[in-house]
Structure formats: C-alpha cells, structure tokens
Write an enzyme that holds these catalytic residues in place. Structure first.
Site, PDB file in Angstrom:
ATOM      1  N   SER A  90      78.435   5.063  37.999  1.00 42.65           N
ATOM      2  CA  SER A  90      78.000   4.198  39.093  1.00 42.65           C
ATOM      3  C   SER A  90      77.381   4.934  40.281  1.00 42.65           C
ATOM      4  O   SER A  90      77.082   4.322  41.303  1.00 42.65           O
ATOM      5  CB  SER A  90      79.175   3.347  39.585  1.00 42.65           C
ATOM      6  OG  SER A  90      80.260   4.168  39.891  1.00 42.65           O
ATOM      7  N   THR A 191      81.018   2.724  44.301  1.00 43.16           N
ATOM      8  CA  THR A 191      80.242   3.530  45.251  1.00 43.16           C
ATOM      9  C   THR A 191      81.103   4.692  45.707  1.00 43.16           C
ATOM     10  O   THR A 191      82.310   4.515  45.892  1.00 43.16           O
ATOM     11  CB  THR A 191      79.893   2.683  46.499  1.00 43.16           C
ATOM     12  OG1 THR A 191      79.087   1.583  46.094  1.00 43.16           O
ATOM     13  CG2 THR A 191      79.147   3.497  47.549  1.00 43.16           C
ATOM     14  N   THR A 209      75.275   5.105  45.558  1.00 45.41           N
ATOM     15  CA  THR A 209      75.631   4.260  44.410  1.00 45.41           C
ATOM     16  C   THR A 209      74.403   3.895  43.579  1.00 45.41           C
ATOM     17  O   THR A 209      73.272   3.896  44.086  1.00 45.41           O
ATOM     18  CB  THR A 209      76.307   2.958  44.906  1.00 45.41           C
ATOM     19  OG1 THR A 209      76.783   2.212  43.775  1.00 45.41           O
ATOM     20  CG2 THR A 209      75.346   2.078  45.683  1.00 45.41           C
ATOM     21  N   ARG A 219      66.837  -5.081  43.635  1.00 44.36           N
ATOM     22  CA  ARG A 219      68.039  -5.505  44.376  1.00 44.36           C
ATOM     23  C   ARG A 219      68.579  -4.333  45.215  1.00 44.36           C
ATOM     24  O   ARG A 219      68.687  -3.220  44.749  1.00 44.36           O
ATOM     25  CB  ARG A 219      69.096  -5.983  43.392  1.00 44.36           C
ATOM     26  CG  ARG A 219      70.449  -6.405  44.028  1.00 44.36           C
ATOM     27  CD  ARG A 219      71.469  -5.289  44.001  1.00 44.36           C
ATOM     28  NE  ARG A 219      72.804  -5.742  44.435  1.00 44.36           N
ATOM     29  CZ  ARG A 219      73.835  -4.944  44.632  1.00 44.36           C
ATOM     30  NH1 ARG A 219      73.714  -3.648  44.446  1.00 44.36           N
ATOM     31  NH2 ARG A 219      74.991  -5.419  45.010  1.00 44.36           N
ATOM     32  N   VAL A 220      68.880  -4.621  46.463  1.00 45.99           N
ATOM     33  CA  VAL A 220      69.489  -3.612  47.332  1.00 45.99           C
ATOM     34  C   VAL A 220      70.895  -4.093  47.685  1.00 45.99           C
ATOM     35  O   VAL A 220      71.083  -5.257  48.047  1.00 45.99           O
ATOM     36  CB  VAL A 220      68.646  -3.426  48.620  1.00 45.99           C
ATOM     37  CG1 VAL A 220      69.358  -2.526  49.612  1.00 45.99           C
ATOM     38  CG2 VAL A 220      67.271  -2.855  48.261  1.00 45.99           C
ATOM     39  N   GLY A 221      71.864  -3.213  47.540  1.00 45.41           N
ATOM     40  CA  GLY A 221      73.242  -3.586  47.846  1.00 45.41           C
ATOM     41  C   GLY A 221      73.602  -3.280  49.285  1.00 45.41           C
ATOM     42  O   GLY A 221      72.736  -3.061  50.143  1.00 45.41           O
ATOM     43  N   ASP A 222      74.887  -3.232  49.538  1.00 45.82           N
ATOM     44  CA  ASP A 222      75.375  -3.004  50.895  1.00 45.82           C
ATOM     45  C   ASP A 222      75.307  -1.536  51.316  1.00 45.82           C
ATOM     46  O   ASP A 222      75.235  -1.224  52.511  1.00 45.82           O
ATOM     47  CB  ASP A 222      76.829  -3.475  51.027  1.00 45.82           C
ATOM     48  CG  ASP A 222      77.737  -2.757  50.032  1.00 45.82           C
ATOM     49  OD1 ASP A 222      77.339  -2.616  48.862  1.00 45.82           O
ATOM     50  OD2 ASP A 222      78.843  -2.331  50.424  1.00 45.82           O
ATOM     51  N   THR A 242      83.229  -0.656  49.347  1.00 43.65           N
ATOM     52  CA  THR A 242      82.781  -0.615  47.960  1.00 43.65           C
ATOM     53  C   THR A 242      83.137  -1.961  47.340  1.00 43.65           C
ATOM     54  O   THR A 242      83.903  -2.725  47.903  1.00 43.65           O
ATOM     55  CB  THR A 242      83.422   0.566  47.197  1.00 43.65           C
ATOM     56  OG1 THR A 242      82.951   0.565  45.849  1.00 43.65           O
ATOM     57  CG2 THR A 242      84.932   0.493  47.193  1.00 43.65           C
ATOM     58  N   GLY A 243      82.555  -2.229  46.185  1.00 40.03           N
ATOM     59  CA  GLY A 243      82.778  -3.523  45.553  1.00 40.03           C
ATOM     60  C   GLY A 243      81.502  -4.341  45.560  1.00 40.03           C
ATOM     61  O   GLY A 243      80.403  -3.787  45.602  1.00 40.03           O
ATOM     62  N   GLY A 245      78.601  -5.767  46.740  1.00 40.21           N
ATOM     63  CA  GLY A 245      77.872  -5.542  47.981  1.00 40.21           C
ATOM     64  C   GLY A 245      77.401  -6.805  48.659  1.00 40.21           C
ATOM     65  O   GLY A 245      77.360  -6.888  49.888  1.00 40.21           O
TER      66      GLY A 245
HETATM   67  N1  ASP Z   1      78.811  -1.969  46.770  1.00 36.55           N
HETATM   68  C1  ASP Z   1      78.020  -1.512  45.655  1.00 36.55           C
HETATM   69  C2  ASP Z   1      76.854  -2.424  45.498  1.00 36.55           C
HETATM   70  O1  ASP Z   1      77.033  -3.630  45.585  1.00 36.55           O
HETATM   71  C3  ASP Z   1      78.749  -1.389  44.376  1.00 36.55           C
HETATM   72  C4  ASP Z   1      80.188  -0.959  44.470  1.00 36.55           C
HETATM   73  O2  ASP Z   1      80.579  -0.265  45.382  1.00 36.55           O
HETATM   74  O3  ASP Z   1      80.983  -1.319  43.600  1.00 36.55           O
HETATM   75  O4  ASP Z   1      75.782  -1.961  45.250  1.00 36.55           O
END
Ligand code: ASP
Length: 340
Positions: A90, A191, A209, A219-222, A242-243, A245
């Site tokens: 990841s 992440t 990440t 796609r852009v995450g957090d 994390t998780g 986003g």
């Molecule tokens: N937060 C990250 C994202 O959504 C993924 C993760 O940390 O699990 O890109």
C-alpha cells in the site's frame, strides 16, 4: 459596512469559554493538564507512525536523526524505507494499482517551525513521492503538484522513472479485472504516516500511500491533502490519518484533531473526539474506517480508530514498540494490523 473588531473585543464579546475561544482564534495549546489516556514521552526524538510496519519507518527515522539531527530529513528517510519495501502493498513500489493497473501515489511532508508544506498527488513512476513532496516544498513556490505535472517536476529534479507495479500486484489486479468487479477493493489500502517531535518541541510529519486499491484513475485520497491526512502545528502538535481517505478528507480530520489538542485535550482524547464528532453527523455513523495518530508538543501521544481499530508504532532512543489503538465504538482490532 465593514465592522472592524479587534481580537481583544472579540474575545470579550464571546459568550463561550476561554478554551473554545483559544481553539477558534488559534494560539498555543490550552494549559489544562492533559488527562492520562495518552502516554507521555520522556526521551527525544519521538516518532509515532501508523500500523505495525511503522516500526521500521520509525527506526530508520531515528537512525537518520541521530546522524543528521534534522527532523525533516528523519521523516523523509523513515518514509523512504516503507516506500522501498516491495512487500508493502500500500506504499511506494509494490503498492496496489488503480482500476487501470497503474500505480498512482500520494504523499506530503510538513515542517512545523516554518509551517511549510509540500505535496504530490496521483504521481506515477516515481519511487519516492515523499522526496518529491519535499522538493515541491523547498524548490517551488507551490504546495501541491498532481499527476503528469508532478511526474514531470520529479524527472526535472533528477528522480528516475521507476516501474512501481510488481508482478504480484499485477497478477492480483488481473484477477480482479477478470471478476469484472465494479467496486474498488474496499479493504486494500494503508498509509505510512509519520509524526516526529524533538526535544525543543519542534514537529515535522509526512505520509505516503498508493491509496485505495483499484481506485478510479486520478482519484486523490486524504494523504496529500493538508489538514486531511496530515497536519502539523508547531504551537500545538500533529495528527495524521489512515484508512478510508474519503471519510477523513470530508472533515479536515487531522486539522480537527490538532484543534482539539489546542483546546486542551490530550492526543488520544483528541483522536476520539474527532471520530465521535464526525460520527455524530455522518450517515455512516461509526462505520468510517478511519484511524488517527497524534502527538502534542509536550511529548504526549495517542491514537484511536473507528471501525476495526488499528496498530501504531512509537519509537524513541530508549524504545521502539507497536501498540493497539483505542477502537471507538468497540470495533475489533486486527491481530496483525499493518499491511492488509
Ligand atoms: N487514506 C488512504 C487513502 O484513502 C489509504 C489508507 O490509509 O488506508 O488513500
């Protein structure tokens, strides 16, 4: 007509408590004694990072710090180790690709003392997005570069084009394609987020990440969003997420955690408060799949997650350990944590 009001008048006119006023207007963290839910660190530098794999990140950051004595270098070096780990599905090389089978990476880095930030989003073919993010911070007048522009900048800066897609991830992606699943892989993401504090109370942080597995291209995450996946305030502390986003960035979650610390909460209570605040209005309730780490300027640190809970790593020159986080709402904590 514009009515001007100075800070003192504004404070006097507020009918809310002093702590809330501090949170609204900024300023250093409230002097209320932190409760003892968060652990207090006594040895510096302190590194706190997400997941069990964060222990290797922290250890590398500590080793770098002991040689160079720069928190920013330590954060970059620590995260580079995780980005280079092909077994980590990841982050960096070996990260999970998007729906088109292309690995697109997000990263950011933030320096507390001068509040500078660099960030890259959906960058392809570059092994160390954390280092590109740092170059954005140090070599450009910008904060964030995305997509082709981010890659072009990295190549111009001398970074090498690298194939990030390992055979293992390619096979998995092909199998996913064959099944013609419409949904992105809901459980394949993590992440590395690293927060660092030195004995002077200076703070730095970074995250990196490959994001949500089989995400839509672009796609852009957090993680590269300042205040979403990461926030550092040198007067108060830092927080990272994390998780999922999407559930983090919709609420400026890391910023929210830091602001809760400013108003007097210890780091773990601030993480819990942010989760509860989000869950109180979000249609998903506690089914958010977001996990926070936080540390404050005094060396307190903590974590909390919604949903399954998670593990986080804490490292000082004395010790390096992985802890289970508080799971708000009684979610279960995975036995291994780390790379799902
Ligand atoms: N937060 C990250 C994202 O959504 C993924 C993760 O940390 O699990 O890109």
């Amino acid at each position: 007509m514009v009515i001007r009001i100075n800070r003192r008048e504004f404070l006097t006119n507020l009918t809310i408590g002093a702590t809330t006023a501090t949170a609204l207007l900024g300023g250093e963290m409230a002097t209320a004694e932190p409760n003892n839910r968060s652990a207090q660190n006594k040895s510096y530098p302190l590194f706190v990072s997400t997941w069990a794999f964060g222990k290797a990140t922290n250890n590398a950051a500590l080793g770098n710090y002991q040689r160079d004595k720069s928190l920013l270098d330590a954060v970059e070096a620590g995260i580079q180790v995780t980005e280079a780990d092909v077994s980590n599905a990841s982050v960096g090389i070996g990260g999970i690709p998007n729906a088109d089978g292309i690995v697109q990476l997000d990263a950011c880095i933030m320096n507390g003392p001068d509040h500078r930030v660099g960030s890259v989003a959906a960058i392809e073919g570059i092994a160390h997005p954390i280092s590109v993010a740092r170059r954005v911070m140090e070599k450009t007048p910008h904060v964030m570069l995305a997509g082709d522009g981010a890659q072009k900048f990295a190549l111009d800066q001398g970074f090498q084009r690298t194939n990030l897609l390992t055979q293992a991830r390619q096979e998995e992606w092909k199998n996913w394609q064959k099944k013609r699943e419409k949904e992105a892989h809901s459980d394949a993401h993590d992440t590395i987020t690293l927060l660092a504090l030195d004995k002077n109370g200076d703070i730095a942080g970074g995250c990196s990440t490959s994001g949500w597995g089989y995400k839509l291209p672009g796609r852009v995450g957090d993680s590269p969003i300042i205040g979403g996946g990461l926030y550092v305030d040198n007067q108060v502390g830092a927080a990272g997420c994390t998780g999922k986003g999407e559930n983090c960035m919709r609420y400026c979650s890391s910023f929210m955690v830091v602001e809760f610390m400013r108003s007097g909460l210890d780091p773990q209570s601030a993480c819990i408060a942010a989760i509860k605040r989000i869950a109180s209005t979000d249609p998903l309730g506690l089914n958010l799949e977001i996990y926070f780490i936080a540390l404050d300027k005094r060396g307190n640190y903590g974590a909390a997650g919604a949903g399954k809970g998670f593990q986080y790593a804490v490292t000082t020159p004395e010790d390096s350990q992985v802890f289970q986080s508080e799971a708000v709402g009684g979610g279960t904590v995975g036995p291994e944590g780390g790379n799902r």
